[in-house]
Design an enzyme around this catalytic site. Structure first.
Site, short mmCIF file in Angstrom:
data_model
loop_
_atom_site.label_atom_id
_atom_site.label_comp_id
_atom_site.label_asym_id
_atom_site.label_seq_id
_atom_site.Cartn_x
_atom_site.Cartn_y
_atom_site.Cartn_z
N HIS A 196 -92.19 44.49 4.15
CA HIS A 196 -90.99 44.23 3.36
C HIS A 196 -91.23 44.73 1.94
CE1 HIS A 196 -93.12 40.84 1.61
NE2 HIS A 196 -93.12 40.14 2.73
N HIS A 220 -94.58 44.01 0.14
CA HIS A 220 -95.71 44.90 0.46
C HIS A 220 -95.56 46.22 -0.28
CE1 HIS A 220 -95.28 42.45 4.31
NE2 HIS A 220 -96.51 42.16 3.93
N CYS A 262 -104.03 26.66 10.14
CA CYS A 262 -102.73 27.32 10.25
C CYS A 262 -102.94 28.71 10.84
CB CYS A 262 -102.05 27.42 8.88
SG CYS A 262 -100.52 28.40 8.93
N CYS A 316 -101.42 31.50 8.55
CA CYS A 316 -102.26 31.89 7.41
C CYS A 316 -103.63 32.38 7.84
CB CYS A 316 -102.46 30.70 6.46
SG CYS A 316 -100.99 30.12 5.61
N CYS A 350 -98.07 23.19 7.53
CA CYS A 350 -98.52 24.09 6.47
C CYS A 350 -97.45 24.17 5.38
CB CYS A 350 -98.78 25.48 7.06
SG CYS A 350 -99.08 26.77 5.82
N HIS A 364 -95.93 27.86 5.59
CA HIS A 364 -95.14 28.27 6.76
C HIS A 364 -94.23 27.18 7.32
CE1 HIS A 364 -98.22 31.50 6.93
NE2 HIS A 364 -97.22 32.20 7.44
N LYS A 380 -89.58 33.00 -2.25
CA LYS A 380 -90.52 34.05 -1.88
C LYS A 380 -90.10 34.62 -0.53
CE LYS A 380 -95.45 34.92 -1.05
NZ LYS A 380 -95.68 35.09 0.38
N LYS A 434 -90.62 36.57 6.58
CA LYS A 434 -89.92 36.98 7.79
C LYS A 434 -89.26 35.76 8.44
CE LYS A 434 -90.75 39.66 11.99
NZ LYS A 434 -91.77 40.16 12.89
#
Length: 530
Positions: free
Chosen positions: A21, A24, A130, A133, A155, A158, A305, A308
């Site tokens: 995305h 990155h 997790c 992660c 988490c 997530h 933030k 996905k």
């Protein structure tokens, strides 16, 4: 830094289970811009990026898609991650994959060294893990679940339930490095940047460090420990070693000595791995710590933030297909203070594209070249003599080049662009003040003095554009290459990427008599925004 020095810089090693995305892309173009600048300054530059392909998350994703883990990562890297580099015009020198033999073999060399030195021991481990992660979670990142996950520990990143794992693992004696790390941060205050990141790391380490589990024994998708092949190396510590194995650690000492140590640019969410665990591992192995770790902020979309799972991830092609790769690079590198969080919006992107790129830089380039074509038959005129305002432009160019280089040394790409943009703004004002079209009219009436003044004004604009092309080429390689061609200077000065960037502010490199060629709009009108 003195020209010719080694400048080795890395992106984080990306986990390819998600498609890339714009976050990155942001990190990657920042590192690419820094490396392009240093390369053009004559430094011995090397840029590394790559993918982190081991771990439980990847194993499960492959199983869900009925393919082997290797087939799965090959597909992801080939279809999504290699194309990203082309989409964003990234000139990386190397791309490492943690499934490559050069990495796997030398990770084992490194860990055997730690084991032989007594820094690794076997122990029992129970903790909440997790999979998203790929990390045993600290208490600060464990929260109570809500809704369907009520009554479970989830988490904080997530928002998914954590798994309680109980395993026999091998541990790295991270706790022994607390004092050495604090001394490192004290004696090298710019080891972690910006200051907010450094303060966070110092605070974390000051509270005491626990030994780190560095192996997993419940699955086999990873690099086996050389002394106990029933264990694979924990994905995060395997991944960190890419920075060393990519430049020859364990097999090409000469190249390793040439390149190492590196500058690491990372997102702030993986700062502790890079600023705490990684230097401690290197200390234990007797290897120099990195030159520094720069943590940039998050890209926020709608105040959150990107992720996905929350459908806030935006593919870079959604932007580049409309605005082009140069606009992508310019926008993210100029609109956000590098090191701080920044918000993305289509409205802001569109407005900046129009005001700063199309009307600012692009229009300056187009009308300067067009006036040289119209008034001097396409031949760059000589300056007949400079007045005070002309000399102010020359000082602006010199100051901008110097200021931009100083900002790049501090990894502040946004400040470098701000410094360079003073040339764009000043030249646009200069054209408005001097009215070359008015000078041309008077010259046509036989006023030789005005003809000479017109030559000085257009030479000043063209030479300013020459400096702009050089200074902006690491940020916007495509549009500056088109401008360089239009200025017709390749024959006398050489290719754009060969121009010594730290000398770009020296006045007079553009030779009068150079023939320009018609320049199509560098930033065409965008009829649609997303």
């Amino acid at each position: 830094m003195p020209a010719g020095d080694s400048f080795y810089i890395t992106t984080p090693i990306y986990y390819p289970s998600d498609v890339p995305h714009i976050g990155h892309g942001y990190t990657t173009v920042a590192v690419d811009t820094l490396s392009r600048w240093h390369r053009q300054a004559g430094d011995d530059t090397w840029m590394l990026t790559g993918t982190d392909e081991h771990g439980q998350k990847m194993l499960r994703a492959a199983a869900a898609n009925n393919v082997t883990p290797q087939e799965w990562v090959d597909r992801l890297v080939g279809e999504s991650w290699f194309p990203l580099l082309k989409t964003l015009d990234v000139a990386n020198d190397d791309f490492i994959r943690t499934t490559q033999e050069r990495h796997e073999k030398n990770v084992q060399v490194f860990f055997q060294k730690l084991y032989d030195a007594g820094y690794i021991y076997a122990g029992e481990y129970e903790a909440l893990y997790c999979v998203g992660c790929e990390e045993f979670k600290p208490d600060s990142e464990i929260v109570d679940g809500t809704g369907p996950f009520e009554g479970l520990k989830v988490c904080a990143i997530h928002s998914k339930p954590l798994e309680l794992l109980q395993e026999k693992n091998y541990f790295f004696k991270l706790s022994e490095f607390q004092d050495r790390l604090l001394e490192l941060y004290k004696t090298q205050p710019d080891f972690v940047r910006p200051d907010s990141a450094r303060n966070e790391v110092v605070s974390f380490v000051s509270q005491g460090l626990k030994d780190l589990s560095i192996s997993r024994s419940t699955f086999d998708w990873g690099i086996p420990l050389p002394w106990d092949e029933s264990h694979v190396i924990y994905v995060w510590v395997d991944a960190l070693l890419n920075y060393a194995t990519a430049v020859g650690y364990g097999e090409d000492q000469q190249n390793f000595d040439r390149r190492w140590p590196a500058h690491h640019v990372v997102g702030k969410d993986i700062l502790r791995f890079h600023a705490v665990i990684w230097p401690a591992m290197l200390m234990a192995a007797g290897v120099d710590v990195p030159k520094g770790v720069f943590a940039h902020g998050w890209l926020l979309v709608g105040g959150e933030k990107m992720s996905k799972s929350k459908l806030t991830g935006i593919a870079p092609t959604e932007i580049t297909d409309v605005f082009g790769s140069d606009a992508y690079r310019y926008y993210f590198l100029s609109a956000i203070a590098f090191g701080q969080d920044g918000s993305f919006s289509w409205e802001d992107l569109s407005a900046r594209y129009q005001a700063e790129l199309a009307n600012g830089f692009g229009n300056l380039a187009s009308r300067t070249v067009a006036m040289i074509e119209k008034y001097f038959d396409g031949v760059v005129p000589a300056a007949a003599g400079y007045n005070e305002r002309d000399l102010e432009i020359q000082k602006t160019v010199a100051d901008a080049a110097k200021g931009a280089d100083a900002a790049i040394e501090q990894f502040r790409i946004d400040e470098a662009i701000d410094a360079i943009w003073t040339i764009v703004d000043q030249l646009n004002h200069y054209i408005t003040e001097n009215e070359p079209w008015g000078l041309a009219k008077q010259a046509d009436g036989g006023d030789q003095a005005q003809r000479e003044r017109l030559g000085t004004v257009l030479y000043t604009c063209a030479e300013g554009l020459r400096a702009l092309a050089v200074l902006l080429s690491p940020v916007m390689p495509q549009s500056t290459a088109k401008l360089w061609d239009a200025l017709g200077v390749a024959g006398s000065l050489g290719e754009l990427t060969a121009q010594p960037i730290r000398e770009a502010g020296a006045w007079g490199a553009l030779k009068p008599g150079t023939t320009v060629s018609t320049l199509a709009p560098l930033f065409p009108r965008v009829e649609q925004t997303a």
